[in-house]
Design an enzyme around this catalytic site. Structure first.
Site, short mmCIF file in Angstrom:
data_model
loop_
_atom_site.label_atom_id
_atom_site.label_comp_id
_atom_site.label_asym_id
_atom_site.label_seq_id
_atom_site.Cartn_x
_atom_site.Cartn_y
_atom_site.Cartn_z
N GLN A 11 0.82 -1.21 0.00
CA GLN A 11 0.00 0.00 0.00
C GLN A 11 0.86 1.26 0.00
O GLN A 11 1.96 1.28 0.52
CB GLN A 11 -0.88 0.03 1.24
CG GLN A 11 -2.08 -0.88 1.16
CD GLN A 11 -2.95 -0.80 2.40
OE1 GLN A 11 -3.23 -1.81 3.01
NE2 GLN A 11 -3.38 0.39 2.76
N SER A 90 4.29 -6.64 2.23
CA SER A 90 2.97 -6.62 2.86
C SER A 90 1.92 -7.21 1.91
O SER A 90 2.01 -8.38 1.55
CB SER A 90 2.62 -5.21 3.31
OG SER A 90 1.49 -5.21 4.15
N LEU A 91 0.92 -6.42 1.46
CA LEU A 91 -0.07 -7.01 0.56
C LEU A 91 0.57 -7.51 -0.73
O LEU A 91 0.05 -8.42 -1.38
CB LEU A 91 -1.20 -6.02 0.26
CG LEU A 91 -1.04 -4.95 -0.83
CD1 LEU A 91 -1.39 -5.50 -2.21
CD2 LEU A 91 -1.90 -3.76 -0.54
N ARG A 115 -8.84 -9.67 3.79
CA ARG A 115 -7.72 -9.13 4.56
C ARG A 115 -7.86 -7.62 4.72
O ARG A 115 -7.68 -7.06 5.81
CB ARG A 115 -6.40 -9.47 3.88
CG ARG A 115 -5.13 -8.97 4.59
CD ARG A 115 -3.92 -9.39 3.77
NE ARG A 115 -2.63 -9.06 4.37
CZ ARG A 115 -1.97 -7.92 4.16
NH1 ARG A 115 -2.51 -6.97 3.39
NH2 ARG A 115 -0.79 -7.71 4.73
N HIS A 196 0.80 -3.85 10.74
CA HIS A 196 1.92 -4.69 11.16
C HIS A 196 2.30 -4.43 12.63
O HIS A 196 3.47 -4.51 12.99
CB HIS A 196 3.12 -4.53 10.22
CG HIS A 196 2.79 -4.98 8.83
ND1 HIS A 196 2.62 -6.31 8.51
CD2 HIS A 196 2.56 -4.28 7.70
CE1 HIS A 196 2.29 -6.40 7.23
NE2 HIS A 196 2.24 -5.19 6.71
N GLN A 245 1.83 -12.51 9.36
CA GLN A 245 2.31 -11.31 8.66
C GLN A 245 1.51 -10.06 9.01
O GLN A 245 2.04 -8.96 9.09
CB GLN A 245 2.28 -11.56 7.14
CG GLN A 245 2.96 -10.49 6.31
CD GLN A 245 2.04 -9.94 5.25
OE1 GLN A 245 0.91 -9.54 5.53
NE2 GLN A 245 2.52 -9.93 4.02
#
Length: 304
Positions: A11, A90-91, A115, A196, A245
């Site tokens: 992102q 991340s994503l 998610r 996170h 994660q």
């Protein structure tokens, strides 16, 4: 013989119009956006291409980014270009899963939609993230541990750039202490949650439940996980790592260093922006880096 790495951003680099050139000119890319929309129950093409504010809201950003990454990957695959290993921030790790053949596109789109919703709903207010510039990781880790409240490292991006995350007051207090310890700058990030951090543990648990019925391929191109900065080669490790994660640090610098140590010498960033390419310049300038965001980038890489 060197290795080719496909890497996928997270992102922050999304923008209205991303991927539209691919959608308009390459049929397989159009199919990917249509599949994403069907799997997520959204008009993903409209979300990506038409002016709107939702594209910057986590629950929508994640599916929009992944659809764009997957569409560009599909265009490369159609040209017969396949990676030796993949990684994503991340994503972006879900882009890596698709490119590695770990998870079907449909399943990845359905999971990333959930998610995004889980992460958005986990902590709608009360959290913050800040980028810490110009301070060593060990010093940042120590100050986070010593700060009252919940604050930790979200992202090890590259030398001189680490992101902290957690409760607003704790992030602010840590920021003050980090500046006193010698950080060049503390930059509060415009985000909709403390990503996170342990504040998102419940979202991780929800994701774990959503992953239970998702099929994972038994054999796939290796990818490097955010949580461990190590290769994932065993199908049974995939789901637990994806669950962890959500509330764990993204070890991106360590991921890239591991790949380079193992012979990776060409990296292709697939998706909007040039964030990961920028990190690469600070991690190791000796490797070759390409960025594919627009058709011009794609044609340049394919015809190199």
């Amino acid at each position: 013989m060197g290795k080719l790495v496909f890497m996928f951003p997270g992102q922050g680099s999304q923008y209205v119009g991303m991927g539209k050139e691919f959608y308009d000119s390459i049929p397989v890319c159009r199919e990917v956006y249509d599949l994403a929309g069907d799997a997520a129950g959204l008009n993903v093409a409209k979300l990506c291409f038409e002016e709107n504010e939702e594209i910057h809201i986590t629950e929508y950003t994640q599916i929009a980014m992944l659809a764009t990454e997957a569409a560009i990957f599909a265009a490369l695959k159609e040209k017969g270009i396949q990676p030796d290993v993949t990684a994503g921030l991340s994503l972006g790790e879900y882009g890596a899963l698709i490119a590695s053949g770990v998870m079907s596109m449909r399943d990845a789109f359905a999971v990333i939609r959930k998610r995004g919703i889980y992460m958005q709903n986990a902590v709608p207010t009360g959290g913050a993230m800040s980028a810490v510039l110009g301070l060593e990781a060990a010093a940042i880790e120590q100050i986070c541990e010593e700060t009252d409240g919940m604050v930790s490292i979200a992202n090890y991006n590259c030398p001189g750039q680490i992101v902290i995350t957690g409760e607003q007051a704790a992030v602010d207090a840590a920021g003050t202490a980090l500046k006193e310890a010698g950080a060049k700058r503390i930059v509060p990030l415009k985000v909709s949650g403390p990503f996170h951090s342990k504040m998102l543990s419940h979202a991780g648990e929800q994701l774990g439940e959503a992953l239970q019925d998702v099929a994972i391929a038994e054999t796939f191109i290796p990818y490097v996980a955010n949580v461990t900065a190590d290769y994932v080669t065993d199908a049974s490790d995939v789901k637990p790592l994806l669950e962890r994660q959500v509330a764990s640090s993204v070890r991106w610098q360590q991921t890239i260093e591991r790949l380079i140590a193992d012979g990776a010498d060409t990296f292709v960033e697939i998706g909007p922006g040039k964030t990961l390419s920028g990190f690469m310049r600070k991690i190791d300038r000796s490797v070759t880096v390409y960025n594919i965001d627009k058709m011009e980038d794609f044609e340049k890489y394919v015809n190199r």
